[in-house]
Design an enzyme around this catalytic site. Structure first.
Site, PDB file in Angstrom:
ATOM      1  N   HIS A 236       0.806  -1.225   0.000  1.00  0.00           N
ATOM      2  CA  HIS A 236       0.000   0.000   0.000  1.00  0.00           C
ATOM      3  C   HIS A 236       0.836   1.271   0.000  1.00  0.00           C
ATOM      4  O   HIS A 236       0.340   2.331  -0.375  1.00  0.00           O
ATOM      5  CB  HIS A 236      -0.935   0.025   1.209  1.00  0.00           C
ATOM      6  CG  HIS A 236      -2.085  -0.933   1.072  1.00  0.00           C
ATOM      7  ND1 HIS A 236      -2.030  -2.215   1.548  1.00  0.00           N
ATOM      8  CD2 HIS A 236      -3.296  -0.798   0.493  1.00  0.00           C
ATOM      9  CE1 HIS A 236      -3.173  -2.830   1.284  1.00  0.00           C
ATOM     10  NE2 HIS A 236      -3.955  -1.999   0.631  1.00  0.00           N
ATOM     11  N   GLY A 237       2.073   1.181   0.438  1.00  0.00           N
ATOM     12  CA  GLY A 237       2.860   2.410   0.418  1.00  0.00           C
ATOM     13  C   GLY A 237       4.186   2.241   1.116  1.00  0.00           C
ATOM     14  O   GLY A 237       4.436   1.255   1.810  1.00  0.00           O
TER      15      GLY A 237
END
Lengths: 343, 469
Positions: B316-317
């Site tokens: 996700h990041g």
């Protein structure tokens, strides 16, 4: 296929009912004196004023620099159509809304900078804007087209940010620091927005006022006056063409146009070729040049807006100029109040 | 272009659909794939033209590798590894370069790179295992770029997409699919515009002013974000499902009522299902198999879970917060498995409250910009900042986004009450409405669509949260 058609019809009905409901609500709200700073809201407010002769059109400086109640009491029945964040590229569709008004005069308040640059593309509000800008720029602005803007209520954002209810302490603070007694102002407060450092009051008649001390608190180096002399330079042809298109629309409606070059900023004076502007506008348009007056720093709330006391002086000056179609010896006393170096 | 924009709904979509059915009607089937491919590239380029060459480059390289791999020469394994390295390298360069100490500040994350990279990795893996015949470049291009799923999934598997694209029967008008597509699109639009965007106001104010929050504020802000994220992403996925159905293409469901879950396992069985499926097929099973062959201890049985969840978080990041989010879920799943092994049971309501509270807590790490902000929020939620319920946030809320007419009468409690009402409404929908191919009637779908359109014409447009990943 029947289901798809039903889907389309029902969603259209729901959508239309909600649009109609919100439009009715906004209309009722304006009728109760609660307008917000948007095109649709101010247009509705204008519609409800049948006695208006002068419409003052401009941006936040217009909203906050005029006391139209005072102007009306002194013979100029006027309406303040200044809108924060709306620049002259947004004026075509606004002017188009003046068609049904019985006003005889439109006063366009413009900063001199506007004549030195090409005209920006507007954030298209209506199909009228689309057609208007086609005359000026062809398809160059087509990328700005947004279907949302075709809905009339889009321009009337129904909720405002940072709105607050002025308290007793707020009134006292404004009286103490700015010498303005808001509680006694006959224009009646519509709402206030902002924060402790900078607040904006809007009045029920369409006027506004800015309370800020950013100029007073600025270092003296930032207040150093900058003189930009562009008087020998030709004005931008696109700006002149745009102004002539705006003038043509106003004249088509049978109204007189006055162009007012607004007071300079707190720390900058720009001189432009007013002779060229005057000849481009032609004899039917009245030009008032207020852009070069030396207004001392204690009159400025922030770098763009005058404090309410100075705005009152400016109102008196413009009222006099409008009455005499330009600067007249009788306007001298108002000008002196505005340019006086004594606080 | 946003699904929740009028240009998309009233200009782009009718044009693309019109072209699709026109070509189909005229028996010009060969032109349908190029038409959809060009439309999808335009859709992507509308965001930012700069990202298009990178995506095309990625498609061409992956397609090249897939052709080399399917020849099954001795070098197939080398090509496969090179393809994986290429994809992960691209992802790491663009997405995780800021994670390292030598941050490359000028790099802009290309939209959808995480999604289309994963889709292509799975394609290469299947080529290696001979699970598919090679497609033409145009068809492969469409598989990667098909606009309903391009920006934020669902992450498609080629075998659930390509046969439908190649099936000429699927190119004929099917009104049942169209009606279901309309209903799904309307449902998704409603979830995004009416629920998620409203909750975003409170969530954003809360997470931007963490130091001011009392425990009530903190809970309201975190729950607002939990529901905002769910309705935003689930709404997007349902719109994607509906859009694909307009073209008679079924794409997989991405959500199945995750907030009804009574265990963390149930939650992940219903949350971002295509991502968990990807990790399960291409990482968990190979890892678990590997560990099973070489070790017998329970630790090695659990290790793949933990690794996979940490990687789901990191997907996700690039930040420690995402890693902590993944690790927390990994650990929770291990605890759940031990719990199940002991055959312990909890009353359904308590199990639901525990699961939701845990998920809500982990979303704090997911949303917070850094670990200290997340921990500060958790402290406020635990009441560790003192007994204050907190009115600072409500006070701030009472000042924003309110009708000026209401403003003089508005109070702190009004702002809090408004948020509580929206949260309860969101909770009711999350628990009662079925996600995905629901039994929405045409009337209900049309009403949701009309309401959402109305909101779109008066409110600011907002992007989908998963566009950031």
């Amino acid at each position: 296929m029947k289901k798809i058609l039903s889907f389309a019809v029902i969603s259209l009905l729901v959508f239309s009912a909600l649009q109609l409901g919100l439009a009715t609500y906004l209309k009722w709200r304006v009728a109760s004196g609660h307008w917000i700073e948007s095109v649709a809201s101010k247009s509705e407010l204008l519609k409800q004023r049948h006695d208006v002769k002068f419409i003052l059109l401009g941006t936040s400086t217009t909203q906050n620099h005029f006391n139209t109640l005072w102007m009306s009491e002194h013979g100029l029945e006027s309406f303040n159509y200044g809108l924060p964040g709306r620049y002259w590229e947004d004026f075509p569709s606004i002017l188009h809304r003046f068609e049904s008004s019985k006003a005889t005069d439109v006063v366009l308040n413009l900063p001199v900078r506007a004549f030195l640059h090409p005209v920006s593309c507007p954030a298209f509000r209506t199909l009228y804007d689309f057609a208007f800008f086609y005359q000026l720029k062809g398809f160059a602005c087509v990328h700005k087209f947004n279907l949302r803007h075709l809905f009339p209520l889009y321009s009337d954002w129904p909720f405002m940010g940072n709105v607050f209810k002025p308290s007793k302490e707020y009134y006292e603070s404004v009286l103490l620091h700015y010498g303005t007694d808001l509680e006694l102002d006959p224009r009646q407060i519509n709402y206030a927005r902002g924060n402790e450092k900078r607040s904006v009051i809007t009045f029920e008649n369409g006027d506004g006022a800015v309370f800020a001390d950013s100029v007073r608190k600025s270092p003296s180096s930032r207040l150093q006056m900058r003189m930009v002399d562009k008087s020998s330079q030709a004005l931008h042809p696109e700006a002149l063409k745009f102004l002539s298109l705006l003038a043509a629309e106003i004249q088509r409606q049978g109204k007189r146009l006055t162009v007012v070059l607004e007071p300079r900023m707190a720390n900058e004076t720009i001189l432009i070729n007013t002779a060229q502007l005057r000849s481009a506008l032609g004899p039917q348009v009245n030009l008032i040049t207020n852009h070069a007056w030396s207004i001392p720093s204690h009159h400025w709330a922030d770098f763009m807006h005058l404090k309410p006391v100075a705005a009152q002086f400016y109102t008196e000056l413009v009222t006099c100029q409008l009455k005499h179609a330009g600067m007249h010896p009788s306007c001298q006393s108002s000008l002196e109040k505005l340019t006086s170096v004594l606080p | 272009m946003l699904f929740n924009s009028l240009e998309f709904i009233f200009v782009f979509l009718p044009l693309v659909l019109g072209g699709f059915y026109f070509l189909s009607h005229r028996e010009l089937h060969r032109l349908i794939t190029p038409w959809l491919l060009v439309a999808s590239l335009f859709f992507y380029a509308y965001w930012d033209l700069r990202f298009v060459p990178l995506m095309i480059f990625s498609i061409l390289i992956n397609y090249g590798f897939s052709r080399l791999i399917t020849r099954q020469t001795k070098k197939a394994q080398t090509y496969f590894i090179a393809g994986i390295v290429f994809n992960l390298g691209l992802l790491i360069f663009y997405k995780y370069s800021t994670f390292s100490s030598v941050a490359v500040s000028h790099i802009v994350l290309p939209l959808a790179i995480s999604f289309y990279t994963f889709q292509q990795i799975s394609y290469l893996a299947d080529c290696r295992q001979l699970k598919q015949v090679p497609y033409s470049l145009l068809n492969y291009g469409l598989f990667v770029t098909f606009f309903p799923q391009l920006i934020a999934g669902p992450i498609l598997h080629h075998h659930e997409f390509m046969p439908q694209v190649l099936d000429e029967k699927k190119r004929k008008w099917q009104s049942d699919n169209f009606v279901m597509g309309l209903n799904l699109f309307a449902l998704g639009l409603f979830k995004k515009v009416i629920i998620a965007d409203q909750l975003a106001i409170f969530a954003n104010v809360g997470f931007e002013n963490v130091q001011m929050l009392g425990w009530l504020d903190a809970w309201l802000a975190s729950i607002s974000y939990s529901f905002q994220l769910y309705f935003d992403f689930c709404g997007y996925s349902e719109m994607a499902l509906g859009l694909a159905l307009f073209f008679n293409i079924n794409i997989p469901l991405n959500f199945r009522n995750p907030y009804r879950a009574r265990t963390i396992q149930e939650f992940w069985a219903g949350w971002h299902m295509t991502l968990t499926r990807w990790f399960q097929d291409y990482l968990y099973y190979p890892l678990a198999l590997q560990f099973l062959r070489s070790h017998t201890s329970r630790f090695y049985q659990y290790l793949p879970h933990l690794i996979v969840f940490i990687l789901i978080g990191v997907w996700h990041g690039s930040g420690w917060t995402f890693m902590v989010f993944g690790a927390l879920h990994g650990v929770a799943l291990l605890i759940h498995q031990e719990w199940r092994r002991q055959k312990w049971r909890l009353p359904a309501l308590i199990a639901w409250i525990l699961t939701f509270s845990f998920v809500n807590l982990t979303w704090v790490f997911f949303r917070a910009p850094d670990l200290s902000t997340a921990l500060s929020m958790v402290k406020a939620m635990m009441g560790l900042r003192g007994p204050s319920m907190g009115t600072a946030l409500a006070d701030f809320m009472s000042r924003i986004n309110l009708d000026p007419l209401m403003s003089p009468a508005s109070t702190n409690s009004f702002a809090t009450l408004r948020t509580v009402v929206i949260i309860l409404f969101a909770l009711w929908i999350a628990l009662k409405w079925e996600d995905g191919k629901s039994s929405l009637s045409v009337i209900r779908g049309a009403m949701l669509f009309g309401l959402s359109l109305f909101a779109m014409t008066i409110m600011q447009q907002s992007e989908f949260l998963y566009f950031n990943f």
